[in-house]
Each structure stands twice: as C-alpha cells, then as structure tokens.
Design a protein around this motif. Structure first.
Motif, PDB file in Angstrom:
ATOM      1  N   THR A 182       2.407  -4.185   2.145  1.00 59.65           N
ATOM      2  CA  THR A 182       3.074  -3.796   0.901  1.00 59.65           C
ATOM      3  C   THR A 182       3.753  -4.993   0.253  1.00 59.65           C
ATOM      4  O   THR A 182       3.638  -5.217  -0.963  1.00 59.65           O
ATOM      5  CB  THR A 182       4.098  -2.684   1.171  1.00 59.65           C
ATOM      6  OG1 THR A 182       3.435  -1.540   1.707  1.00 59.65           O
ATOM      7  CG2 THR A 182       4.828  -2.281  -0.106  1.00 59.65           C
ATOM      8  N   ASN A 183       4.473  -5.772   1.036  1.00 57.26           N
ATOM      9  CA  ASN A 183       5.157  -6.957   0.495  1.00 57.26           C
ATOM     10  C   ASN A 183       4.171  -7.961  -0.068  1.00 57.26           C
ATOM     11  O   ASN A 183       4.411  -8.551  -1.140  1.00 57.26           O
ATOM     12  CB  ASN A 183       6.012  -7.611   1.578  1.00 57.26           C
ATOM     13  CG  ASN A 183       7.231  -6.790   1.934  1.00 57.26           C
ATOM     14  OD1 ASN A 183       7.681  -5.953   1.146  1.00 57.26           O
ATOM     15  ND2 ASN A 183       7.770  -7.002   3.119  1.00 57.26           N
ATOM     16  N   ARG A 188       1.851 -10.401  -4.987  1.00 59.93           N
ATOM     17  CA  ARG A 188       0.679 -10.806  -5.782  1.00 59.93           C
ATOM     18  C   ARG A 188       0.662 -10.091  -7.136  1.00 59.93           C
ATOM     19  O   ARG A 188       0.208 -10.667  -8.137  1.00 59.93           O
ATOM     20  CB  ARG A 188      -0.617 -10.475  -5.028  1.00 59.93           C
ATOM     21  CG  ARG A 188      -0.722 -11.051  -3.625  1.00 59.93           C
ATOM     22  CD  ARG A 188      -0.773 -12.551  -3.549  1.00 59.93           C
ATOM     23  NE  ARG A 188       0.501 -13.209  -3.667  1.00 59.93           N
ATOM     24  CZ  ARG A 188       1.426 -13.301  -2.680  1.00 59.93           C
ATOM     25  NH1 ARG A 188       1.223 -12.732  -1.522  1.00 59.93           N
ATOM     26  NH2 ARG A 188       2.551 -13.970  -2.879  1.00 59.93           N
ATOM     27  N   ALA A 189       1.152  -8.863  -7.182  1.00 62.31           N
ATOM     28  CA  ALA A 189       1.208  -8.138  -8.451  1.00 62.31           C
ATOM     29  C   ALA A 189       2.089  -8.870  -9.451  1.00 62.31           C
ATOM     30  O   ALA A 189       1.826  -8.843 -10.668  1.00 62.31           O
ATOM     31  CB  ALA A 189       1.721  -6.714  -8.220  1.00 62.31           C
ATOM     32  N   ARG A 190       3.124  -9.531  -8.976  1.00 67.70           N
ATOM     33  CA  ARG A 190       3.993 -10.297  -9.864  1.00 67.70           C
ATOM     34  C   ARG A 190       3.361 -11.617 -10.272  1.00 67.70           C
ATOM     35  O   ARG A 190       3.587 -12.098 -11.396  1.00 67.70           O
ATOM     36  CB  ARG A 190       5.347 -10.541  -9.189  1.00 67.70           C
ATOM     37  CG  ARG A 190       6.160  -9.272  -8.975  1.00 67.70           C
ATOM     38  CD  ARG A 190       7.569  -9.581  -8.504  1.00 67.70           C
ATOM     39  NE  ARG A 190       7.606 -10.117  -7.154  1.00 67.70           N
ATOM     40  CZ  ARG A 190       7.685  -9.370  -6.052  1.00 67.70           C
ATOM     41  NH1 ARG A 190       7.704  -8.047  -6.143  1.00 67.70           N
ATOM     42  NH2 ARG A 190       7.758  -9.932  -4.858  1.00 67.70           N
ATOM     43  N   ARG A 257      -3.041   4.056  -2.786  1.00 65.94           N
ATOM     44  CA  ARG A 257      -3.041   5.505  -2.997  1.00 65.94           C
ATOM     45  C   ARG A 257      -1.664   6.029  -3.412  1.00 65.94           C
ATOM     46  O   ARG A 257      -1.563   6.970  -4.209  1.00 65.94           O
ATOM     47  CB  ARG A 257      -3.501   6.217  -1.721  1.00 65.94           C
ATOM     48  CG  ARG A 257      -4.954   5.959  -1.355  1.00 65.94           C
ATOM     49  CD  ARG A 257      -5.373   6.829  -0.172  1.00 65.94           C
ATOM     50  NE  ARG A 257      -6.729   6.561   0.256  1.00 65.94           N
ATOM     51  CZ  ARG A 257      -7.825   7.051  -0.317  1.00 65.94           C
ATOM     52  NH1 ARG A 257      -7.713   7.840  -1.372  1.00 65.94           N
ATOM     53  NH2 ARG A 257      -9.023   6.757   0.147  1.00 65.94           N
ATOM     54  N   ASP A 258      -0.596   5.427  -2.852  1.00 68.91           N
ATOM     55  CA  ASP A 258       0.735   5.981  -3.111  1.00 68.91           C
ATOM     56  C   ASP A 258       1.561   5.157  -4.089  1.00 68.91           C
ATOM     57  O   ASP A 258       2.754   5.402  -4.271  1.00 68.91           O
ATOM     58  CB  ASP A 258       1.503   6.176  -1.796  1.00 68.91           C
ATOM     59  CG  ASP A 258       1.741   4.878  -1.033  1.00 68.91           C
ATOM     60  OD1 ASP A 258       1.739   3.799  -1.645  1.00 68.91           O
ATOM     61  OD2 ASP A 258       1.933   4.956   0.201  1.00 68.91           O
ATOM     62  N   GLY A 259       0.933   4.194  -4.760  1.00 64.41           N
ATOM     63  CA  GLY A 259       1.602   3.475  -5.834  1.00 64.41           C
ATOM     64  C   GLY A 259       2.399   2.256  -5.422  1.00 64.41           C
ATOM     65  O   GLY A 259       2.996   1.597  -6.282  1.00 64.41           O
ATOM     66  N   ARG A 260       2.404   1.896  -4.144  1.00 63.22           N
ATOM     67  CA  ARG A 260       3.183   0.735  -3.713  1.00 63.22           C
ATOM     68  C   ARG A 260       2.538  -0.594  -4.067  1.00 63.22           C
ATOM     69  O   ARG A 260       3.163  -1.646  -3.941  1.00 63.22           O
ATOM     70  CB  ARG A 260       3.417   0.797  -2.205  1.00 63.22           C
ATOM     71  CG  ARG A 260       4.468   1.811  -1.778  1.00 63.22           C
ATOM     72  CD  ARG A 260       4.606   1.836  -0.269  1.00 63.22           C
ATOM     73  NE  ARG A 260       3.444   2.425   0.371  1.00 63.22           N
ATOM     74  CZ  ARG A 260       2.933   2.021   1.535  1.00 63.22           C
ATOM     75  NH1 ARG A 260       3.485   1.014   2.178  1.00 63.22           N
ATOM     76  NH2 ARG A 260       1.891   2.636   2.055  1.00 63.22           N
ATOM     77  N   LEU A 264      -1.777  -3.571  -9.081  1.00 62.88           N
ATOM     78  CA  LEU A 264      -3.019  -3.986  -8.443  1.00 62.88           C
ATOM     79  C   LEU A 264      -3.930  -2.787  -8.201  1.00 62.88           C
ATOM     80  O   LEU A 264      -3.487  -1.724  -7.755  1.00 62.88           O
ATOM     81  CB  LEU A 264      -2.744  -4.691  -7.120  1.00 62.88           C
ATOM     82  CG  LEU A 264      -1.911  -5.968  -7.181  1.00 62.88           C
ATOM     83  CD1 LEU A 264      -1.829  -6.610  -5.810  1.00 62.88           C
ATOM     84  CD2 LEU A 264      -2.470  -6.957  -8.200  1.00 62.88           C
ATOM     85  N   ARG A 265      -5.214  -2.995  -8.469  1.00 61.61           N
ATOM     86  CA  ARG A 265      -6.219  -1.956  -8.293  1.00 61.61           C
ATOM     87  C   ARG A 265      -7.244  -2.423  -7.268  1.00 61.61           C
ATOM     88  O   ARG A 265      -7.717  -3.563  -7.325  1.00 61.61           O
ATOM     89  CB  ARG A 265      -6.906  -1.677  -9.631  1.00 61.61           C
ATOM     90  CG  ARG A 265      -8.016  -0.632  -9.582  1.00 61.61           C
ATOM     91  CD  ARG A 265      -8.578  -0.385 -10.965  1.00 61.61           C
ATOM     92  NE  ARG A 265      -9.366  -1.506 -11.454  1.00 61.61           N
ATOM     93  CZ  ARG A 265     -10.691  -1.635 -11.292  1.00 61.61           C
ATOM     94  NH1 ARG A 265     -11.358  -0.694 -10.635  1.00 61.61           N
ATOM     95  NH2 ARG A 265     -11.336  -2.671 -11.787  1.00 61.61           N
TER      96      ARG A 265
END
Length: 352
Positions: A182-183, A188-190, A257-260, A264-265
C-alpha cells in the motif's frame, strides 16, 4: 540487533558481488521487458523532460537492458534531443559506486551510444515518496518488491517468516506485505504523471505453495549447521530473518479493489513460473559442484547481508558467510534440484 524487535531490510552484498552473482535475477526480469517496451511506446511523453524511475536498482547491472530498451522505444517518438532523466532508487546502504561504475565503464551501459540521458541515484526506501510529484513518466521495478521494509516480528524457526511453522508469524508477514505494498503504491501515485506507466516484476506466491521452498530451506539449514558447528550462537541464529516473501494474486489486487492504490489502475497482472538458468546450465554440463557454487554465491549476494545483520557485534561476519556459503554449495551439489518459484509481472497506470 535485538531479538525482541523487528529488523530492517539490508542492501545486497556490495563490492560488485551482487552484480557478479545475479544471473537468476537477470533471467527473472526478462519476462517483464515486453511490458516495459509497450509502456514506453504508449505513455503520453509530452513533457519537456522524460522521467524514468528504477525502483530497487541495487548495483545496476540488471538495470542496463531494461532502461536501454525503454530509451530506445521512446526515442522514435520524442526525438534525439529531449532529455531523459533516469533515477536509480535503493537503500542508503546500497553499493551505488558499483552502479555508477557499470554506467561509466560497462559496454552494456544504457549511456553507450545514447545522448541526452542523465542518470541520478537516490539513497532512500521506495516505500515512501522519493521523487517530486508528477515527475515520473515511466517506472520500472525488478526483483525488489518481495523485499519488505522490515521484519515485523522475530522468526525463531526459519530464516524466512513465510516458512515459519507459527501461524501468527505468517500472519504478521502477510500484514507487513500488505502495508508495504500500500505504501509503495501510494508513493508512486504521487510521483507519476497522468498516463504514466509502472512495470513491476518480483517474486510471487503460487496457487498451491509459496514457491522457493527448496532453496530457502537449504540456505536456512546451512546456517543451522554453522551454528551447530560453533561458528555462531543459537541465540544469534534465532534472530535471523530475511524480510522477504512472495505475494499472492489476491494480495496484489487488494489495494486496487478497495481504493488504497489512489489514482493507480491495474492494467495487467500475471503470475508465472520463474526461470532457473542455473538448472538449465547444469542440464548441459552435469556439473553439480558448479550448480552448488552459483546458487550459493547468489544466495549470499542477495540474502547474506540480511542474515548476517543478526550476528553479534564483533563477530567475523565474512568468516561466517564463507562457512555458510561452502555448506550451501555442498548441500546443493549433493542433491541437485530445479528451483520452483513464481514471478509476478504487472503493469500499472496513473490516471487523472
């Protein structure tokens, strides 16, 4: 190191030793190269500067072909003059000297014959943000994401918690894998620009078994043998734990699946049986002693520092590693087997 608390991950063995003994890792990453080339051809690439990030670069040898492939796929689209910055990220204790030596002197360097390419190194954990927001067009990570940020608990009965007989230990490992994943994704999303792609290859978990049991057990038993021979205490042995484990498909998909995973897709995901180049060479040569040597050196290069970090201050760690490496090589030569493990190959996209 205390036997009561978690231990952090250690970098690969330095002095270029990992570069010289990572043929298995080189074989593993090959399965993800087509996705990297596809991504390099598909990303928007409309900024004045292209950012490539190499997460978990280690000593660099296994980054040369992937980064070169990405640059060569980009150049027809962006032209010869657009600058490309390649950021190599690994732990502060990583042997960055060997990385820059490969970049400067190795014929396989992605700098050879390629202009307007600028490599930099960042000595920080990739489980946090390491690059400016919106600066990464193309990300790559190979042979790195099965390493956790730390061991969450002592593992007295094995060198890897995932193989412990204690269900509570295995549950703690799975919880740490989830938190680290998750971290990593949120960082990476940022960092990634909209439309950017991230290609990851790392050790996964099979549907019926984790995989890598044969080699993990052989390495651990070689440490047990060394302790029985008096080369370390059994208290030191009880502190040993490598912070690594494979993830299952469900564990990999969970944050998406849970938005964390943020913006990112998940574009593509496969878990396949990993290659074993050492076994292929053994089938040609029949040289069991050589099979033992190459496996033992690879395990020392990749896992030796994490295991040796548990030894008492003042202990001659090189002497212990030498003894364990000899024992492991002999153990493999006496009972040659093909390794059975699993590779995760995946593509992730940053969306608006």
């Amino acid at each position: 190191m205390s036997g009561d608390g978690p231990s952090s991950a250690a970098a690969m063995q330095g002095g270029g030793f990992y570069n010289r003994n990572s043929a298995l890792q080189a074989a593993n990453l090959g399965s993800a190269l087509p996705l990297l080339i596809e991504a390099a051809r598909d990303i928007p690439a409309d900024e004045a500067m292209i950012g490539i990030a190499d997460y978990g670069a280690s000593q660099g040898r296994n980054s040369m072909v992937p980064v070169a492939s990405a640059i060569d796929a980009l150049r027809p689209r962006i032209g010869p003059d657009r600058p490309i910055v390649v950021s190599h990220i690994d732990l502060p204790s990583n042997d960055f000297t060997s990385l820059f030596t490969v970049l400067d002197a190795d014929p396989a360097s992605y700098l050879a014959g390629r202009a307007n390419v600028y490599p930099v190194a960042i000595g920080r954990s990739h489980f946090g943000q390491v690059l400016p927001g919106g600066s990464v067009d193309l990300g790559w990570s190979s042979n790195a994401l099965h390493w956790m940020s730390r061991n969450p608990c002592p593992v007295p009965d094995h060198g890897w918690g995932v193989f412990s007989a204690d269900a509570a230990v295995r549950d703690a490992i799975d919880a740490q894998l989830d938190a680290d994943w998750t971290n990593f994704l949120q960082a990476r999303a940022r960092e990634m620009r909209a439309g950017g792609r991230l290609i990851c290859q790392f050790m996964g978990r099979g549907p019926e078994s984790h995989g890598f049991e044969w080699m993990a057990n052989a390495f651990w038993q070689s440490w047990v043998d060394a302790a029985d021979a008096g080369l370390m205490t059994h208290a030191e042995l009880g502190r040993i734990a490598a912070p690594s484990a494979g993830r299952s498909v469900a564990q990999i998909e969970a944050p998406f699946r849970d938005g964390r995973s943020g913006r990112l897709r998940l574009v593509d995901l496969a878990v396949v049986q990993a290659p074993d180049p050492y076994w292929a060479a053994f089938e040609q040569s029949g040289d069991a002693a050589q099979l033992g040597r190459v496996w033992a050196d690879m395990m020392r290069a990749a896992n030796g520092p994490s295991f040796a970090a548990a030894l008492d201050a003042g202990r001659d760690r090189d002497a212990v590693l030498d003894a364990v490496t000899r024992r492991l090589a002999a153990r493999i030569a006496a009972d040659p087997q093909q390794n059975r493990s699993f590779n995760v190959i995946m593509m992730i996209e940053a969306v608006d």
